[in-house]
Motif scaffolding. Structure first.
Motif, PDB file in Angstrom:
ATOM      1  N   GLY A 388       0.804  -1.213   0.000  1.00 15.76           N
ATOM      2  CA  GLY A 388       0.000   0.000   0.000  1.00 15.76           C
ATOM      3  C   GLY A 388       0.835   1.259   0.000  1.00 15.76           C
ATOM      4  N   ALA A 389       1.908   1.268   0.777  1.00 16.95           N
ATOM      5  CA  ALA A 389       2.731   2.474   0.890  1.00 16.95           C
ATOM      6  C   ALA A 389       3.421   2.820  -0.419  1.00 16.95           C
ATOM      7  N   THR A 390       3.780   1.819  -1.189  1.00 14.92           N
ATOM      8  CA  THR A 390       4.546   2.066  -2.409  1.00 14.92           C
ATOM      9  C   THR A 390       3.688   2.183  -3.663  1.00 14.92           C
ATOM     10  N   ALA A 391       2.374   1.975  -3.545  1.00 13.41           N
ATOM     11  CA  ALA A 391       1.517   1.964  -4.732  1.00 13.41           C
ATOM     12  C   ALA A 391       1.374   3.336  -5.360  1.00 13.41           C
ATOM     13  N   HIS A 392       1.176   4.355  -4.528  1.00 14.89           N
ATOM     14  CA  HIS A 392       0.957   5.718  -5.033  1.00 14.89           C
ATOM     15  C   HIS A 392       1.936   6.673  -4.350  1.00 14.89           C
ATOM     16  N   PRO A 393       3.215   6.605  -4.680  1.00 16.65           N
ATOM     17  CA  PRO A 393       4.194   7.472  -4.006  1.00 16.65           C
ATOM     18  C   PRO A 393       3.921   8.944  -4.301  1.00 16.65           C
ATOM     19  N   PRO A 394       3.879   9.784  -3.279  1.00 10.92           N
ATOM     20  CA  PRO A 394       3.619  11.215  -3.507  1.00 10.92           C
ATOM     21  C   PRO A 394       4.640  11.826  -4.455  1.00 10.92           C
ATOM     22  N   GLY A 395       4.134  12.533  -5.439  1.00  9.42           N
ATOM     23  CA  GLY A 395       5.013  13.228  -6.365  1.00  9.42           C
ATOM     24  C   GLY A 395       5.626  12.365  -7.441  1.00  9.42           C
ATOM     25  N   GLY A 396       5.321  11.072  -7.450  1.00 11.28           N
ATOM     26  CA  GLY A 396       5.890  10.175  -8.454  1.00 11.28           C
ATOM     27  C   GLY A 396       4.805   9.378  -9.165  1.00 11.28           C
ATOM     28  N   PRO A 397       5.177   8.634 -10.185  1.00 10.03           N
ATOM     29  CA  PRO A 397       4.182   7.823 -10.894  1.00 10.03           C
ATOM     30  C   PRO A 397       3.730   6.646 -10.044  1.00 10.03           C
ATOM     31  N   VAL A 558      -8.887   9.175 -11.279  1.00 10.61           N
ATOM     32  CA  VAL A 558      -7.697   8.719 -10.561  1.00 10.61           C
ATOM     33  C   VAL A 558      -8.078   8.260  -9.161  1.00 10.61           C
ATOM     34  N   ALA A 559      -8.990   8.987  -8.520  1.00  6.62           N
ATOM     35  CA  ALA A 559      -9.463   8.574  -7.198  1.00  6.62           C
ATOM     36  C   ALA A 559     -10.154   7.223  -7.262  1.00  6.62           C
ATOM     37  N   ALA A 560     -10.987   7.029  -8.278  1.00  3.62           N
ATOM     38  CA  ALA A 560     -11.714   5.767  -8.415  1.00  3.62           C
ATOM     39  C   ALA A 560     -10.787   4.603  -8.730  1.00  3.62           C
ATOM     40  N   ASP A 561      -9.587   4.902  -9.209  1.00  4.38           N
ATOM     41  CA  ASP A 561      -8.597   3.878  -9.539  1.00  4.38           C
ATOM     42  C   ASP A 561      -7.556   3.723  -8.433  1.00  4.38           C
ATOM     43  N   ARG A 562      -7.786   4.343  -7.297  1.00  6.04           N
ATOM     44  CA  ARG A 562      -6.795   4.324  -6.220  1.00  6.04           C
ATOM     45  C   ARG A 562      -6.667   2.944  -5.583  1.00  6.04           C
ATOM     46  N   CYS A 563      -7.755   2.208  -5.472  1.00  8.16           N
ATOM     47  CA  CYS A 563      -7.718   0.893  -4.822  1.00  8.16           C
ATOM     48  C   CYS A 563      -6.792  -0.049  -5.578  1.00  8.16           C
ATOM     49  N   VAL A 564      -5.915  -0.736  -4.842  1.00  5.75           N
ATOM     50  CA  VAL A 564      -5.013  -1.704  -5.465  1.00  5.75           C
ATOM     51  C   VAL A 564      -5.378  -3.145  -5.086  1.00  5.75           C
ATOM     52  N   GLY A 565      -6.506  -3.314  -4.399  1.00 10.58           N
ATOM     53  CA  GLY A 565      -7.021  -4.664  -4.188  1.00 10.58           C
ATOM     54  C   GLY A 565      -6.439  -5.439  -3.034  1.00 10.58           C
ATOM     55  N   VAL A 566      -5.775  -4.779  -2.087  1.00  3.71           N
ATOM     56  CA  VAL A 566      -5.164  -5.492  -0.966  1.00  3.71           C
ATOM     57  C   VAL A 566      -6.204  -6.265  -0.151  1.00  3.71           C
ATOM     58  N   ALA A 625     -20.326   5.719   5.321  1.00  2.00           N
ATOM     59  CA  ALA A 625     -19.581   6.980   5.259  1.00  2.00           C
ATOM     60  C   ALA A 625     -18.815   7.212   6.551  1.00  2.00           C
ATOM     61  N   CYS A 626     -18.272   6.126   7.101  1.00  2.00           N
ATOM     62  CA  CYS A 626     -17.572   6.204   8.384  1.00  2.00           C
ATOM     63  C   CYS A 626     -16.168   6.774   8.237  1.00  2.00           C
ATOM     64  N   LYS A 627     -15.665   6.825   7.040  1.00  2.00           N
ATOM     65  CA  LYS A 627     -14.307   7.294   6.727  1.00  2.00           C
ATOM     66  C   LYS A 627     -13.217   6.375   7.264  1.00  2.00           C
ATOM     67  N   GLY A 628     -13.588   5.179   7.734  1.00  2.00           N
ATOM     68  CA  GLY A 628     -12.582   4.255   8.217  1.00  2.00           C
ATOM     69  C   GLY A 628     -11.543   3.934   7.166  1.00  2.00           C
ATOM     70  N   CYS A 629     -11.983   3.863   5.898  1.00  2.00           N
ATOM     71  CA  CYS A 629     -11.038   3.543   4.831  1.00  2.00           C
ATOM     72  C   CYS A 629     -10.036   4.661   4.609  1.00  2.00           C
ATOM     73  N   ARG A 630     -10.403   5.872   4.981  1.00  2.00           N
ATOM     74  CA  ARG A 630      -9.480   7.008   4.796  1.00  2.00           C
ATOM     75  C   ARG A 630      -8.193   6.792   5.588  1.00  2.00           C
ATOM     76  N   SER A 631      -8.292   6.081   6.717  1.00  2.00           N
ATOM     77  CA  SER A 631      -7.098   5.835   7.522  1.00  2.00           C
ATOM     78  C   SER A 631      -6.665   4.376   7.490  1.00  2.00           C
ATOM     79  N   ASP A 632      -7.620   3.441   7.461  1.00  2.00           N
ATOM     80  CA  ASP A 632      -7.273   2.030   7.584  1.00  2.00           C
ATOM     81  C   ASP A 632      -6.885   1.391   6.264  1.00  2.00           C
ATOM     82  N   CYS A 633      -7.400   1.910   5.156  1.00  2.00           N
ATOM     83  CA  CYS A 633      -7.040   1.367   3.844  1.00  2.00           C
ATOM     84  C   CYS A 633      -5.568   1.667   3.562  1.00  2.00           C
ATOM     85  N   PRO A 634      -4.799   0.673   3.111  1.00  4.02           N
ATOM     86  CA  PRO A 634      -3.368   0.908   2.850  1.00  4.02           C
ATOM     87  C   PRO A 634      -3.079   2.001   1.833  1.00  4.02           C
ATOM     88  N   VAL A 635      -4.052   2.292   0.955  1.00  2.62           N
ATOM     89  CA  VAL A 635      -3.838   3.361  -0.024  1.00  2.62           C
ATOM     90  C   VAL A 635      -4.808   4.513   0.188  1.00  2.62           C
TER      91      VAL A 635
END
Length: 1005
Positions: A388-397, A558-566, A625-635
């Motif tokens: 999750g941490a390496t999927a969408h590196p800030p500022g990079g592809p 891009v937001a809708a494609d953020r999930c990487v399926g972990v 709409a608990c926003k749990g995924c905003r913090s608990d989702c790896p991406v």
């Protein structure tokens, strides 16, 4: 040769298949658009929309389903957690999803250390059930919260504990399997006598066993020569398990076959003893290759796990606040090895770790031993969060799988990494992090492949082909954990040679002559650059939106494609995410499933009606709409925001559900009710009329209609004669709708606490609102108008830098996250986000100038979901601790009410199921002398509703009681009974609305 399957775009042609399955299978049969979209991909680069999905209730039901598919000539694919990275869990086939019903521990032999399980049971829940026996499953992939035993068997999974316990193939004792043509049998190691009995009995089973014997005899020498002798050979079929020295073990030969040969119905697996204690040695190096060079010597000390990760992974996880505290305490270095030792107790494990460090000459500041369980858990969370941490590196592809788990002998790991880095440089792939199971020579990485242009895709193919030759030159395996699927299927000849691949083909034809089991994977594979989720022709819709999506290039696609399926959202163990999945067990009610639907909506071929899609609306309906995924989702997928965005467009120029009016406009109705709260309460509580009002307002009949407070907090505050000394620091107390109109005592107590802390308290003199209820119901244009008006009112305070204390966590979360993204670029919105404080945060800033009262009480604390996701609980916990409260913060997930969600008609059962998962059992288990604390209005309301004998309190009430020298328990007893409280806010809003309609009708008479 395989049969060519042409059904690439199934729709009405499968009506007969669907009807036959529905009429005959004991289970759920789904060919609808939403389901097919939710199962269109896994965690890989590939996308193939299934024909339909069957959720069997038993192995027998699955057998019937496969039989019907055979008669219709359609492919079949078994799926577990759906987290595969090589594309083996998506196909144009009928998908069997085992996870909802076939998820049982059938039996356990505590003497022998074995268990029989159904394929859909996830690893963590299984180990939880086994905990009291002292046994556990050996392999532990990083997706242990959601990966299933069936999926682990399909992929021959490993994880960090494979260092001690081996791959999944080493745990399998026997399998009950079903072939596509209907042969159902238990298989395992086979003696010569048993083989003869099987052959003598004749039939399809005899044919299979004789065919396997022929493959073994014909290709035995090729198998012995061609299979690399390394710990992590996962690529290819396990033909080596058929050799005489491996006891002709048919079960283990089928492990790792990725649903291409058989359907697994049950598994008998060996268990391992649960270690009593662990110690973790962490060693820093100046380079990842030098860390790899040290691996062979460390392995000699027999650690139970030996993991590696580099500075790039640490930097990315820091930027995303993943296990940040643990990463801050790493030894000096730019690469690290984590070496775990087990022991009979913590001291014994620590002694092993220190002995290894001494022998190897490692010492501080480049080495440390971690014995604290919590710190160990945090370090492991950082390592397991690598994908999750390496999927969408800030500022990079963005990075992708495709060459993410190759393995070599640990003795050659350092040299391999040097050459692999050179290969990355040759192809100009920069920024890829390296991490993995270094003790077994398995290297994980995600690489910034360009999979959206023809040159980029050609470059991807060239790279992985070169990489396959490189790892083969080192005597390694294309896959050390994730399998071949489509990503590596066509590369197998490079690793094994034509003879062994011919043996794979014979294996496939023996079990599945028509190529109906997960076709195009492993054998007769589709090209590694076919069926890409993106591809050179990828062109999603790019709609205008209300939210800015600043972390996603300001594009909803891009937001809708953020999930990487972990698949962490499919876990049941801890955190907030995802309450609706925990309640229903449905893929499309997980964060991942909803993300898939949004992706498909923008893709436009399966979900073809865009924002108007009922399939997407139905999937989002049970999102709390608990926003749990905003913090608990790896991406950090933010489904609450996506839901609000979708609802705003879905209902544009259309009639909305009544609950959107009764609850979305609650702040306005509350202001109207303040004119005559007693009259509104009388109307709302009249028998019969209250039932009608709930029906009119779209509110579930199980919810009580509330009573408004006799006097709003803002009116009480305006009539106070107390004036604070001028030298005191100013603070604005935010009058949120819930506290201002219902739980007004909380706001009055907060004033007392703030003044005791030395602040001059102010309250806005004009009506203000954060817009939360309009946001949560997707009325975003209105929300923006209200937010701008609020910022105008607050602008003098904001520009003076005055802190804004917000007692309701959901409102504070709006200021911190929603508003800056809804009013992107508005400087006052940015100021408000920076100046918003919770009570705990403000008191922490006060430091020694604040002397908290002494409250000698025990408490359990239920964090509001938005508090967990956006604000954090550390300051509130410290505030309670400083006051002497022995507080236990629950990890109980969402309360299930979640603002308007739990009030809306049709949501009650799911709402209660969420609460009864962990929260309510914890509340009932607490003794009567233990405080129940919940700063969130929804949380308090749900607890009151489901536990009549408990009155939950806000933390401000606890501190205020201490200031008065009272017991908070006694204060709680003075609060009115639940049915006279705000147990269902929207019901009152409906009452106000109805009263207004009646008044207008009277005026026109």
């Amino acid at each position: 040769m395989p049969v060519t399957y042409l059904g690439a775009a199934p729709s009405r042609p499968w009506d007969g298949l669907q009807r036959s399955l529905s009429e005959n299978v004991d289970g759920e049969v789904r060919f609808d658009t939403g389901t097919r979209a939710a199962y269109s991909t896994d965690a890989s680069n590939y996308r193939q929309v299934p024909i339909g999905v069957v959720v069997p209730r038993s192995a027998d039901a699955a057998e019937v389903a496969v039989d019907i598919c055979r008669r219709h000539g359609v492919p079949v694919l078994s799926r577990g957690g759906g987290t595969s990275l090589a594309g083996e869990c998506c196909n144009v086939a009928v998908v069997l999803d085992w996870t909802k019903y076939c998820n049982k521990l059938v039996s356990v032999d505590t003497e022998a250390g074995t268990a029989v399980v159904q394929p859909g049971i996830a690893l963590d829940p299984l180990n939880d059930q086994l905990a009291e026996t002292g046994w556990m499953v050996g392999p532990k992939p990083s997706t242990h919260v959601s990966c299933t035993i069936g999926g682990m068997i399909g992929n021959n999974s490993c994880g960090s504990t494979a260092q001690a316990y081996g791959k999944m193939v080493d745990s399998v004792l026997a399998l009950e399997v079903l072939t596509y043509d209907g042969e159902r049998m238990w298989v395992g190691p086979t003696t010569d006598d048993e083989f003869e009995r099987i052959v003598a009995a004749g039939g399809r089973r005899a044919e299979i066993y004789q065919g396997l014997r022929r493959i073994r005899d014909e290709f035995g020498s090729d198998i012995r020569a061609g299979y690399p002798d390394i710990p992590r050979r996962v690529s290819g079929y396990n033909l080596d398990s058929l050799l005489p020295e491996r006891h002709f073990d048919v079960a283990r030969a089928l492990v790792g076959s990725e649903s291409t040969l058989v359907t697994v119905l049950h598994a008998k697996i060996s268990l391992v003893r649960r270690p009593a204690a662990h110690a973790l040695a962490i060693i820093g190096f100046d380079d990842m290759t030098r860390a790899a060079d040290a691996v062979p010597a460390i392995v000699a000390d027999d650690p139970s796990a030996l993991e590696g990760f580099d500075h790039r992974l640490a930097e990315l996880e820091h930027s995303q606040n993943v296990a940040e505290q643990a990463l801050d305490e790493l030894p000096e270095g730019r690469a690290w090895l984590m070496v775990q030792f087990d022991g009979e107790d913590a001291d014994a494990a620590a002694d092993k770790a220190r002995s290894m460090l001494t022998r190897m000459g490692f010492e501080s500041p480049n080495a440390k031993v971690v014995t604290d369980h919590h710190e160990q858990k945090q370090v492991w969370a950082a390592r397991e969060g690598g994908l999750g941490a390496t999927a969408h590196p800030p500022g990079g592809p963005d990075t992708h799988p495709g060459w993410e788990d190759a393995a070599v002998s640990p003795d050659r790991l350092g040299d391999y990494l040097r050459d692999f880095r050179k290969l990355l440089e040759d192809f100009d792939y920069h920024g890829a992090s390296l991490y993995g199971h270094f003790g077994q020579g398995c290297v994980h990485t995600r690489i910034p492949f360009d999979l959206k242009t023809e040159p980029g895709i050609r470059k991807y193919r060239q790279f992985v082909t070169r990489a396959a030759h490189l790892v083969t030159d080192y005597g390694g395996s294309l896959s050390g954990e994730h399998g071949d699927g489509q990503a590596r299927g066509e590369l197998l000849p490079i690793m094994f040679g034509d003879r062994v691949v011919a043996a794979f083909d014979q294996m496939k034809r023996l079990f599945d002559p028509g190529d109906r089991m997960n076709p195009g994977k492993v054998t007769y594979p589709a090209g590694l650059d076919e069926n890409l989720r993106w591809g050179a022709d990828y062109r999603p819709a790019e709609p205008a939106t209300h939210f800015a999506y600043p972390d996603d290039d300001h594009r909803f696609s891009v937001a809708a494609d953020r999930c990487v399926g972990v698949g962490k959202c499919r876990g049941h163990e801890s955190g907030v995410m995802c309450p609706s999945y925990r309640a229903t067990g449905e893929e499309e009610h997980s964060t991942r499933g909803r993300a898939r639907l949004l992706f498909e909506m923008l893709e436009g071929d399966v979900v073809a009606d865009g924002w108007r899609s009922d399939a997407v609306k139905d999937a989002l309906d049970l999102c709390l709409a608990c926003k749990g995924c905003r913090s608990d989702c790896p991406v950090n997928v933010d489904m609450a925001t996506y839901k609000a965005e979708f609802l705003s467009h879905h209902y544009e120029h259309r009639l909305r559900p009544m609950a959107h009016y009764s609850m979305g406009w609650l702040p306005l109705f509350a202001r109207l009710s303040a004119v005559a709260p007693r009259a509104v309460n009388t109307v709302a509580h009249t028998p019969g009329l209250s039932t009608l009002l709930r029906a009119v307002g779209g509110i579930d009949q199980h919810r009580d209609i509330p009573s408004f407070a006799p006097q709003r907090f803002t009116r009480w505050f305006a009539r106070r004669s107390t004036a604070a000394p001028a030298e005191r620091p100013r603070v604005l107390l935010w009058p949120d709708t819930f506290t201002n109109n219902f739980d007004t005592g909380i706001a009055r107590d907060a004033v007392a606490v703030l003044e005791a802390a030395g602040f001059a308290v102010e309250v806005p003199q004009k009506a203000v609102c954060c817009g939360l209820t309009w946001i949560s119901t997707g009325q975003l244009a209105t929300a923006k108008r209200i937010a701008r008006r609020t910022l105008d009112v607050l602008s003098p305070v904001l520009r003076a830098g005055v802190p804004v204390v917000v007692l309701e966590p959901s409102c504070a979360a709006v200021f911190r996250s929603d508003l800056p993204e809804l009013l992107y670029g508005d400087e006052d919105a940015r100021r408000l986000a920076q100046q918003t404080r919770t009570l705990g945060e403000l008191l922490a800033e006060r430091g020694e100038q604040w002397n908290p009262p002494t409250v000698d009480e025990k408490a359990i604390v239920q964090p509001h979901c938005h508090q967990h996701a956006i604000l954090g609980m550390s300051k509130e916990s410290q505030m309670l601790t400083d006051a002497g409260v022995d507080a236990t913060v629950l990890d109980a997930g969402c309360c299930g009410l979640a603002g308007n969600f739990g009030f809306e008609r049709g949501h009650y059962d799911v709402s209660v199921a969420c609460a009864e998962d962990k929260l309510m059992p914890a509340v009932r288990a607490a003794d009567k002398g233990t405080l129940v604390l919940a700063d969130g209005f929804s949380c308090r309301t749900q607890i009151r509703s489901l536990a009549d004998d408990r009155t939950p309190l806000h933390s401000a009430q606890v501190l205020a009681a201490g200031l008065r020298g009272e017991s908070p328990i006694d204060s709680a007893r003075t609060i009115p009974a639940p049915k006279q409280r705000a147990a269902a806010v929207a019901g009152a809003a409906a009452a106000v609305l109805a009263a207004g309609v009646l008044a207008r009708r009277r005026s026109h008479r």
